[in-house]
Scaffold this motif. Structure first.
Motif, PDB file in Angstrom:
ATOM      1  N   SER A  47       0.865  -1.210   0.069  1.00  0.00           N
ATOM      2  CA  SER A  47      -0.108  -0.042  -0.184  1.00  0.00           C
ATOM      3  C   SER A  47       0.999   1.307  -0.100  1.00  0.00           C
ATOM      4  CB  SER A  47      -0.896  -0.020   1.240  1.00  0.00           C
ATOM      5  OG  SER A  47      -1.698   1.273   1.263  1.00  0.00           O
ATOM      6  N   PHE A  48       0.889   1.994  -1.076  1.00  0.00           N
ATOM      7  CA  PHE A  48       1.441   3.373  -1.237  1.00  0.00           C
ATOM      8  C   PHE A  48       1.231   4.204  -0.049  1.00  0.00           C
ATOM      9  CE2 PHE A  48       2.283   7.699  -2.711  1.00  0.00           C
ATOM     10  CZ  PHE A  48       3.387   7.528  -3.029  1.00  0.00           C
TER      11      PHE A  48
ATOM     12  N   ILE B 159       0.492  12.394  -5.466  1.00  0.00           N
ATOM     13  CA  ILE B 159      -0.095  10.809  -5.375  1.00  0.00           C
ATOM     14  C   ILE B 159      -0.487  10.357  -6.851  1.00  0.00           C
ATOM     15  CG2 ILE B 159      -2.305   9.718  -4.768  1.00  0.00           C
ATOM     16  CD1 ILE B 159      -2.561  11.856  -2.386  1.00  0.00           C
ATOM     17  N   GLU B 160      -0.474  11.567  -7.678  1.00  0.00           N
ATOM     18  CA  GLU B 160      -0.893  11.072  -9.121  1.00  0.00           C
ATOM     19  C   GLU B 160       0.507  10.489  -9.771  1.00  0.00           C
ATOM     20  OE1 GLU B 160      -3.066  13.344 -13.014  1.00  0.00           O
ATOM     21  OE2 GLU B 160      -2.001  14.393 -11.677  1.00  0.00           O
ATOM     22  N   GLU B 161       1.449  11.231  -9.454  1.00  0.00           N
ATOM     23  CA  GLU B 161       3.011  10.720 -10.043  1.00  0.00           C
ATOM     24  C   GLU B 161       2.971   9.129  -9.617  1.00  0.00           C
ATOM     25  OE1 GLU B 161       7.440  11.401  -8.923  1.00  0.00           O
ATOM     26  OE2 GLU B 161       6.217  13.148  -9.026  1.00  0.00           O
ATOM     27  N   ALA B 162       2.605   8.835  -8.434  1.00  0.00           N
ATOM     28  CA  ALA B 162       2.913   7.446  -7.777  1.00  0.00           C
ATOM     29  C   ALA B 162       1.794   6.557  -8.698  1.00  0.00           C
ATOM     30  CB  ALA B 162       2.692   7.429  -6.486  1.00  0.00           C
TER      31      ALA B 162
ATOM     32  N   GLY C 107      -9.366  15.527  -2.917  1.00  0.00           N
ATOM     33  CA  GLY C 107      -8.267  15.420  -3.825  1.00  0.00           C
ATOM     34  C   GLY C 107      -7.787  13.973  -4.115  1.00  0.00           C
ATOM     35  N   ALA C 108      -7.572  13.170  -3.296  1.00  0.00           N
ATOM     36  CA  ALA C 108      -6.926  11.818  -3.085  1.00  0.00           C
ATOM     37  C   ALA C 108      -8.135  10.859  -3.696  1.00  0.00           C
ATOM     38  CB  ALA C 108      -6.750  11.323  -1.743  1.00  0.00           C
TER      39      ALA C 108
ATOM     40  N   TYR D 221      -8.298   7.189 -11.931  1.00  0.00           N
ATOM     41  CA  TYR D 221      -7.166   6.284 -12.496  1.00  0.00           C
ATOM     42  C   TYR D 221      -7.686   4.753 -12.167  1.00  0.00           C
ATOM     43  CZ  TYR D 221      -4.390  10.011 -13.824  1.00  0.00           C
ATOM     44  OH  TYR D 221      -3.726  11.310 -14.251  1.00  0.00           O
ATOM     45  N   GLY D 222      -8.924   4.589 -11.576  1.00  0.00           N
ATOM     46  CA  GLY D 222      -9.298   3.122 -11.404  1.00  0.00           C
ATOM     47  C   GLY D 222      -8.313   2.501 -10.347  1.00  0.00           C
ATOM     48  N   VAL D 223      -7.830   3.109  -9.246  1.00  0.00           N
ATOM     49  CA  VAL D 223      -6.993   2.396  -8.054  1.00  0.00           C
ATOM     50  C   VAL D 223      -8.005   1.604  -7.509  1.00  0.00           C
ATOM     51  CG1 VAL D 223      -6.131   2.860  -6.066  1.00  0.00           C
ATOM     52  CG2 VAL D 223      -5.667   4.432  -7.923  1.00  0.00           C
TER      53      VAL D 223
END
Length: 540
Positions: free
Chosen positions: A122-123, A133-136, A165-166, A173-175
């Motif tokens: 888990s990041f 977060i988007e970069e990760a 925002g998260a 991005y479909g996390v």
């Protein structure tokens, strides 16, 4: 005790299970016995050899069907520990995941390494701005297009814009999975993530697209994630056009979370609950909720906080944990986002070298987190600031001598300059914080003090020179237990600690100890020299 390190209690001496092994296969020197026990993909059998006992693995064509076997242990690899549905749902080989550590300490490198080896990672998105977060997300999805991976979704009562925002990024991005942490109640954001991922499958069954692992330490919070989403929040989302009517209807039939992690005595936010007390209580609560709602898929309960040795991992599984979660021990690994100096301090920690300190993100609420005490003054200095916050209503009320002292010893700058930096910081992160502070002097004081608390963890991560005594290092007592276990092995040195290798040894050790306990349950007396799993060689 025989030379093999194995013996049968008197009441079991005449036991015969009706199987036979070849005498030539039996070994009875202690290192060979250890080798047989470590070959966990094959069953092992204990039988008489001469005047003593020997042990052997089964041959590839199986054992004969009559003879002298008095005890046995089945094949039992580390991939069999825990809940099979956890592994299936998350696409992992093992019922184990590396928990999120905020500010990217649980880094992209860590998540990717664990995912490639069949573990969930888990990041550590907590505390990071959306662009980071988007970069990760982009990097992890590129390296693990089919998973497994998860992202931390931390409750941010002081900064709701960060929480929103998260969730917007996770939906964009479909996390597929988030680890919800530090929640004291459900928010519209976490409910939105859950319900927006519900859909119908080919057979009209409910498919949960957005999985939630809820990390909790209190029953009153756990039950909120075990129950369906609150109807009032679902109705609000529907009225805003954020979800469909069908999704609102489906939300009544599924729990808020798929997995509940009972967070015991961990690093970071923790209530310092003993695992042996917390886990059975949360499992019992789950059993009642499952019986009430009759979910088609059972809620799972795992445990984190205190998993630093194979014994701890096996204890968790023996108590019914569906999976185990590690944190502190991963921070000391090469892939973590912590600095080399921080990793060195962690590798020197003993179990008593931890302390509670004020939390930056919930400073005004008085929430504390567990940090490393050895080699840093952060906890003492953080508590000093919290005491001042409680005693005064504004920076201006603090006595001049006291203000000068904290400017010199803690901030190393004038507080007026710190406020200017704080304004610049929150203009990008959450401008409403500044608006509230301008109207409330105590809120302004809190933001100034949070400057130190927030940067202290960043200094630890980047290895800020000259600020070593201010490093905020999240750590639980299991770090000391891990260091004691690995003392004298190659894992003693921080430069040898890889996150997958550590995970593999913890799980292999738990499986090994399970075999030992299986033999002991049949009356086998095992030498203390065989009852500890020692990580001798890299296995991953």
């Amino acid at each position: 005790m025989s030379a093999s390190g194995l013996n049968l209690a008197n009441s079991y001496m005449d036991q015969n299970l009706g199987w036979m092994v070849e005498q030539a296969d039996l070994v009875n020197d202690i290192e060979s016995v250890r080798g047989v026990l470590l070959d966990m993909n094959r069953p092992c059998f204990l039988a008489e050899k001469g005047n003593g006992l020997g042990i052997a693995n089964s041959r590839d064509n199986g054992a004969a069907l009559s003879g002298n076997v008095a005890a046995f242990a089945p094949a039992y690899g580390s991939d069999l520990l825990g809940d099979q549905e956890f592994r299936t749902d998350h696409g992992t080989k093992y019922s184990y995941y590396g928990g999120a550590m905020a500010n990217g300490i649980a880094s992209e490198e860590m998540v990717i390494a664990l995912g490639r080896a069949g573990y969930l990672g888990s990041f550590g998105a907590g505390g990071l701005v959306p662009s980071r977060i988007e970069e990760a997300i982009l990097r992890i999805q590129k390296e693990l297009p089919n998973g497994p991976y998860a992202f931390n979704f931390i409750h941010s009562p002081s900064e709701p814009a960060l929480e929103r925002g998260a969730v917007d990024l996770y939906l964009k991005y479909g996390v597929p999975c988030v680890e919800a942490a530090a929640f004291i109640d459900l928010t519209e954001n976490i409910v939105y993530y859950r319900v927006a991922g519900l859909k119908r499958g080919a057979g009209r069954e409910i498919v949960v697209g957005n999985r939630i692992i809820a990390k909790i330490s209190r029953r009153e919070v756990a039950i909120k994630f075990m129950q369906p989403a609150p109807e009032k929040m679902v109705a609000q989302l529907l009225s805003k056009g954020m979800i469909t009517q069908e999704q609102a209807d489906m939300a009544k039939q599924v729990p808020m979370a798929d997995d509940i992690t009972a967070e015991a005595d961990s690093g970071g936010h923790t209530d310092n609950r003993p695992m042996v007390s917390l886990l059975p209580s949360i499992i019992a609560l789950r059993n009642g909720v499952q019986a009430k709602y009759k979910y088609k898929k059972n809620l799972r309960v795992g445990v984190g906080g205190g998993i630093g040795t194979p014994e701890a991992a096996l204890a968790a599984f023996a108590m019914g944990a569906a999976y185990v979660v590690t944190g502190s021990v991963n921070q000391a690994c090469l892939e973590s986002g912590a600095s080399p100096h921080t990793k060195k301090l962690l590798a020197q920690a003993d179990m008593a070298d931890v302390i509670m300190a004020p939390a930056s993100d919930m400073f005004e609420m008085g929430v504390k987190l567990q940090v490393l005490k050895r080699g840093t003054l952060f906890a003492m200095r953080g508590q000093k600031l919290y005491n001042l916050y409680n005693a005064y209503n504004s920076i201006e009320e603090i006595p001049a001598a006291e203000r000068l002292k904290i400017e010199k010893q803690i901030f190393r700058r004038n507080l007026d300059d710190i406020w200017k930096d704080t304004v610049s910081f929150f203009k990008e992160r959450d401008p409403m914080q500044i608006d509230r502070a301008m109207a409330n002097p105590k809120k302004k004081m809190a933001l100034i003090f949070r400057w130190y608390l927030g940067l202290a963890s960043r200094w630890s991560n980047i290895g800020e020179k000259g600020r070593e005594m201010d490093y905020q290092i999240w750590c639980g007592p299991c770090m000391g237990a891990f260091n004691n276990w690995t003392c004298g092995t190659y894992l003693e040195k921080p430069e040898n600690r890889n996150v997958v290798d550590v995970a593999s040894h913890l799980m292999a050790g738990a499986a090994y100890l399970f075999r030992i306990q299986t033999l002991q349950s049949q009356g086998v007396q095992v030498s203390p020299g065989l009852t500890q799993y020692i990580p001798k060689n890299r296995i991953a």
